[in-house]
Design an enzyme around this catalytic site. Structure first.
Site, PDB file in Angstrom:
ATOM      1  CG  ASP A 479      -2.160   0.767   1.119  1.00  0.00           C
ATOM      2  OD1 ASP A 479      -2.301   1.514   0.141  1.00  0.00           O
ATOM      3  OD2 ASP A 479      -3.031   0.650   2.015  1.00  0.00           O
ATOM      4  CG  ASP A 549      -9.262   2.754  -0.321  1.00  0.00           C
ATOM      5  OD1 ASP A 549      -8.832   1.601  -0.520  1.00  0.00           O
ATOM      6  OD2 ASP A 549      -8.621   3.617   0.302  1.00  0.00           O
TER       7      ASP A 549
HETATM    8  C1  DGJ Z   1      -5.768   2.018   2.127  1.00  0.00           C
HETATM    9  C2  DGJ Z   1      -6.178   0.824   1.322  1.00  0.00           C
HETATM   10  O1  DGJ Z   1      -6.651   1.190   0.080  1.00  0.00           O
HETATM   11  C3  DGJ Z   1      -7.207   0.036   2.127  1.00  0.00           C
HETATM   12  O2  DGJ Z   1      -7.676  -1.050   1.373  1.00  0.00           O
HETATM   13  C4  DGJ Z   1      -6.574  -0.426   3.408  1.00  0.00           C
HETATM   14  O3  DGJ Z   1      -5.542  -1.342   3.124  1.00  0.00           O
HETATM   15  C5  DGJ Z   1      -6.049   0.776   4.175  1.00  0.00           C
HETATM   16  N1  DGJ Z   1      -5.197   1.589   3.366  1.00  0.00           N
HETATM   17  C6  DGJ Z   1      -5.290   0.324   5.393  1.00  0.00           C
HETATM   18  O4  DGJ Z   1      -4.709   1.371   6.047  1.00  0.00           O
END
Ligand code: DGJ
Length: 730
Positions: A479, A549
């Site tokens: 991430d 997200d």
């Molecule tokens: C952002 C990601 O896009 C989410 O899916 C998740 O992993 C969060 N970060 C966790 O902090």
């Protein structure tokens, strides 16, 4: 004898051929490279293709007075500013003596079979047996600087790649302030262009614009490709549809600041350029040093947007993604993020795991919160040590529990970042990007590690690889949750600070390359607050990406439709999440969430303990179906059918390459008062064949499905959707 790249010496014409396209350029009498043509295949190209100069009154003449011409009248291949062209230049260089206008003319060329890799950079690659040839043209200036223009024709893919290498053969340092990866001039400008724009939770929305006079740019200044724009660009003739019309596609194999630009000149020619964003870019080249640009990927199709998308899908899937997962069936995953956020322990995870196993999940991905003292997003990034308060038996203990249930463990990392509240920050507060004398800006309470420094990337590699060596991890979600600011490195000299944005990307690529080599059995998924860094550069290291997200089915009907213009469905992941949705609070039926997620890398991301009997049953049946058809789903040909940005419907279809199995997704965005049944005209089928729709058992002729259309009767309700499974019956 070269088969795909010919050089006709008499007129100095290069002709690059792919199965359905031609690309041609010429050494102009002045030594400049003139662009001649890009488009549908012309079997034989000779001097009759050379266009008229677009002469105009008051043009400034080039200093080669014998030829009496202006560079501005020509379609150029890699133009520079000055010497009679006033359009956007492809490169900018500054010499020690203040000279910043330089012209490069043809010196020599080489044509060879295959393709060389680009040192330190991701690029489309060649495999033995491919019908692929490369051309390198060296152009020199009178200051001892060389430009090497690199081209590769991927015959089987209808793809041309381009990049540029600069070599400083002079005795003084040179500053490079711009180096486009490709520049291409079209003789006319009666085109429109399409780009993918958006923001967090709303990635890859499709925007079309007509070109009139002036300049247009799609760019990032955030250090990552970004949610807001993507380097992908399609330039098309005005009457184009998804299935017909001439479309040119461009993308850049790069994950940092980019600039994709278009300029309509006063004589109505069009210049398109893609490359590293010149914004804050300044690279010092000492004598003898070289600089390699990222690679641009070009395609053309007469078959509309689906045509260029399929070309990109094929080449990204087969010649950009690497490793054992390139062609492997991708697992069904469960991700605990939206179920638990940071609040979990062994007991909670084990309950979820038990339920996930019952449903048929293959990998349990433990998301954020397993390390350091991370109980919210304010601490611990950088402290990549297991929190044994939450996971008393460690990651291995949890992996064992999964293994008993036939599941594997996946793990979340955010290695490029550091929290102020972390042991790493206490030990190395100087490892972040920070402008001396100012407080660095926080994004999600975190700072950016200076990935241009070897000690920083070594630490990151050491920590991540230590976890991977000591625990049975099968999957990583990598991430990255903020844009770069305070882009200043303590380690770089004042003359080199303009290199930092690019050095960050190179540092990232070097860590990813090492991890790819050392852990070939791990499936990597990239993420940047969803799709903030879904670009071809990342696909070279990580074959799939968390698309957004935003897991709401209605929003995903748009986001996934847009993403498919540039990226194959095997590169994006979609999860069934809860209703009401956590990002936008919308209520949707579980069947609509399943249908929308089905035609990509499928997963679950909801609290499984709250599922009703009926929902569990739906998910279980879905996963059985998915596993049966996932080869087609992940690697079949993707056709967009109904465009949610232009209609009340969203629809796409995936068919396997022998055309005996296909699946159709279709949804109605808003219910209408007199709601309509539609006939959905399918595409890409084997006409003449008969197919059975497996839910209803009805048999249809392909011609009827493609011409009259499949009758679809939506249930009432917004975002109501259907999934149809077809198999050939003859
Ligand atoms: C952002 C990601 O896009 C989410 O899916 C998740 O992993 C969060 N970060 C966790 O902090």
């Amino acid at each position: 004898m070269n088969k795909y790249i010919n050089f006709e010496e008499k007129h100095g014409i290069f002709h690059l051929k792919t199965e359905n396209t031609s690309y041609a350029l010429k050494i102009h009498d002045s030594g400049h490279l003139q662009h001649l043509y890009y488009g549908a295949l012309i079997k034989v190209i000779n001097d009759s293709i050379i266009p008229f100069n677009q002469e105009f009154n008051q043009s400034v003449k080039h200093h080669d007075t014998k030829l009496n011409f202006s560079l501005e009248e020509l379609t150029l291949e890699y133009p520079g500013y000055g010497f009679s062209d006033f359009r956007e230049s492809a490169y900018e260089l500054e010499l020690k003596n203040g000279i910043s206008q330089m012209e490069f003319t043809y010196s020599r060329h080489e044509i060879y079979s295959g393709k060389k890799s680009l040192e330190g950079l991701p690029a489309v690659y060649y495999e033995s047996g491919d019908n692929t040839e490369s051309l390198e043209i060296t152009c020199t200036s009178n200051n001892g600087v060389e430009l090497i223009l690199k081209y590769t024709a991927f015959y089987d893919f209808d793809i041309i790649t381009r990049s540029v290498l600069v070599r400083n053969n002079s005795v003084n340092p040179v500053n490079l302030t711009k180096l486009a990866s490709c520049s291409i001039d079209f003789y006319n400008s009666d085109y429109s262009f399409l780009s993918l724009t958006g923001k967090w939770g709303r990635e890859k929305h499709v925007k079309r614009q007509d070109l009139t006079a002036g300049k247009y740019s799609i760019e990032s200044r955030r250090g990552i490709s970004g949610h807001h724009h993507n380097p992908f660009l399609a330039v098309f003739e005005k009457n184009c549809s998804e299935d017909s019309g001439n479309v040119f596609g461009f993308n850049l194999v790069y994950s940092g600041n980019f600039l994709s630009s278009l300029e309509v000149s006063q004589t109505e020619m069009l210049r398109v350029q893609l490359g590293i964003n010149p914004f804050k870019f300044r690279w010092k080249l000492n004598p003898g040093e070289t600089f390699q640009s990222p690679e641009a990927v070009l395609t053309f199709s007469t078959l509309g947007f689906n045509g260029i998308s399929q070309n990109f899908h094929k080449v990204f899937r087969k010649r950009l993604c690497r490793g054992k997962f390139r062609d492997a069936e991708r697992p069904v995953i469960y991700n605990n993020w939206e179920a638990t956020y940071f609040d979990f322990d062994d007991a909670k995870l084990e309950n979820l795991a038990e339920k996930a196993a019952e449903l048929g999940v293959e990998i349990f991905v433990l998301d954020d919160g397993w390390f350091g003292k991370r109980n919210d997003d304010r601490s611990s990034l950088g402290d990549w040590f297991v929190n044994t308060g939450k996971l008393q038996k460690g990651l291995s203990g949890f992996a064992e529990k999964l293994s008993i249930r036939n599941m594997k463990l996946g793990l979340w990392f955010e290695p490029e970042m550091i929290s102020e509240k972390s042991d790493l920050f206490s030990a190395h507060p100087d490892w972040i990007f920070q402008v001396p004398g100012t407080k660095p800006c926080e994004g999600r309470y975190q700072f950016v590690l200076d990935f241009s420094r070897k000690e920083v990337t070594d630490y990151v590699y050491e920590r991540v690889s230590d976890i991977l060596r000591n625990n049975p991890i099968s999957y990583i979600k990598w991430d990255m949750n903020r844009a770069l600011t305070d882009v200043f490195s303590r380690e770089l000299g004042s003359e080199n600070q303009g290199e930092l944005f690019h050095r960050y990307v190179l540092g990232l690529y070097s860590v990813l390359e090492k991890l790819n080599c050392d852990f070939p059995d791990i499936l990597f998924e990239s993420c940047s607050s969803g799709g903030g860094r879904l670009d071809p550069g990342m696909l070279y290291y990580m074959p799939q990406t968390w698309t957004s997200d935003n897991t709401d089915a209605g929003e995903r009907m748009l986001i996934q439709y847009g993403t498919s213009y540039a990226y194959p469905q095997s590169s994006f992941t979609s999860h069934v999440s809860e209703s009401p949705n956590h990002q936008i609070n919308r209520i949707t039926k579980i069947s609509d969430r399943i249908n929308t997620a089905f035609l990509s890398n499928f997963g679950l991301e909801l609290n499984l303990m709250k599922l009703s009997e009926a929902e569990s049953m739906d998910l279980k049946k879905t996963i059985i179906k998915y596993k049966k058809s996932r080869k087609t789903v992940q690697y079949g040909d993707f056709y967009r059918i109904l465009n949610p940005f232009e209609s009340n419907y969203s629809s796409w279809l995936i068919i396997n390459n022998v055309k005996d199995e296909f699946i159709v997704f279709t949804a109605q965005l808003k219910t209408e008062s007199d709601y309509r049944k539609i006939r959905l005209k399918l595409k890409g089928l084997d006409s003449g064949r008969k197919y059975m729709e497996l839910n209803s058992g009805k048999i249809y002729h392909a011609d009827m499905l493609q011409n009259a259309g499949l009758p679809v009767d939506f249930d009432k309700g917004d975002f109501s959707s259907k999934l149809f499974f077809f198999e050939a019956v003859d």
